[in-house]
Design a protein around this motif. Sequence first.
Motif, mmCIF file in Angstrom:
data_model
loop_
_atom_site.group_PDB
_atom_site.id
_atom_site.type_symbol
_atom_site.label_atom_id
_atom_site.label_comp_id
_atom_site.label_asym_id
_atom_site.label_seq_id
_atom_site.Cartn_x
_atom_site.Cartn_y
_atom_site.Cartn_z
ATOM 1 N N LEU A 79 33.049 78.954 46.074
ATOM 2 C CA LEU A 79 32.623 80.255 45.545
ATOM 3 C C LEU A 79 31.535 80.897 46.411
ATOM 4 C CD1 LEU A 79 32.490 79.317 41.745
ATOM 5 C CD2 LEU A 79 34.270 80.611 42.941
ATOM 6 N N GLU A 86 31.503 84.784 46.225
ATOM 7 C CA GLU A 86 30.991 85.272 44.943
ATOM 8 C C GLU A 86 29.467 85.099 44.864
ATOM 9 O OE1 GLU A 86 35.292 84.358 44.372
ATOM 10 O OE2 GLU A 86 33.604 83.432 45.421
ATOM 11 N N THR A 125 27.844 87.780 47.014
ATOM 12 C CA THR A 125 27.918 89.086 46.349
ATOM 13 C C THR A 125 26.827 89.200 45.286
ATOM 14 O OG1 THR A 125 30.306 89.248 46.726
ATOM 15 C CG2 THR A 125 29.372 90.611 44.963
#
Length: 218
Positions: free
Chosen positions: A116, A119, A122
């Motif tokens: 991840l 993610e 972000t």
Amino acid sequence: MSSEDAALEALAVLADPVRRGLYRHVTGTPGEVGRDAAAEAVGVSRSLAAFHLDKLVEAGLLEVSFRRLSGRSGPGAGRPSKLYRRAEAEHAVSVPPRSYDTASKLLAEVVERAGLDTELQTAARAAGEADGGASEDAADPVEALRARGYEPFWDCDKLRLNNCPFHALADQFPALVCGMNLAGIEGLLAGLPGAEGWSAAMDPLPDGCCVAIEAPEV
């Protein structure tokens, strides 16, 4: 002595304002610092600086090395100078005791295993931008980074970061945490009104942060 007691004793050493000033100067200076420079920085005598610096070493907050500052060697070169730098050990105290480091390591391991990274970056970028927009140091990116523990300093035309606030995690999960850190700084710069045109990139220091920053040409 428990680790908590050891941390409390180490941090209690910093209650003295002279020691606190010396510690901040040494840890905020890239490389190593001699007694003369440290004494001048905080406005005390060399002998008083030496006394307090050695107390910081005894507490495990600073480390010592010896080197001839002249660069000369052999007979007549003089005695090596005693130099100080930040100790590798970290000291953290929570009252009552908490274990956030354990939780952060577990969360980082899960994120890395799950792939991840994107993610996380972000989320870090969004959090950094929101933090920058709410910063009291919006007019000065250097001060905003200093307030967040990065210990920035100019190295020619690059802004280097002497301290990694995520050092322990970055050692264990370098790709994950350094990517998060870069994204967070990019977001911070994007959110700061005073950082228009500033850019961040991976350019690690041997003992500092993995990110370097460039300001726009004037």
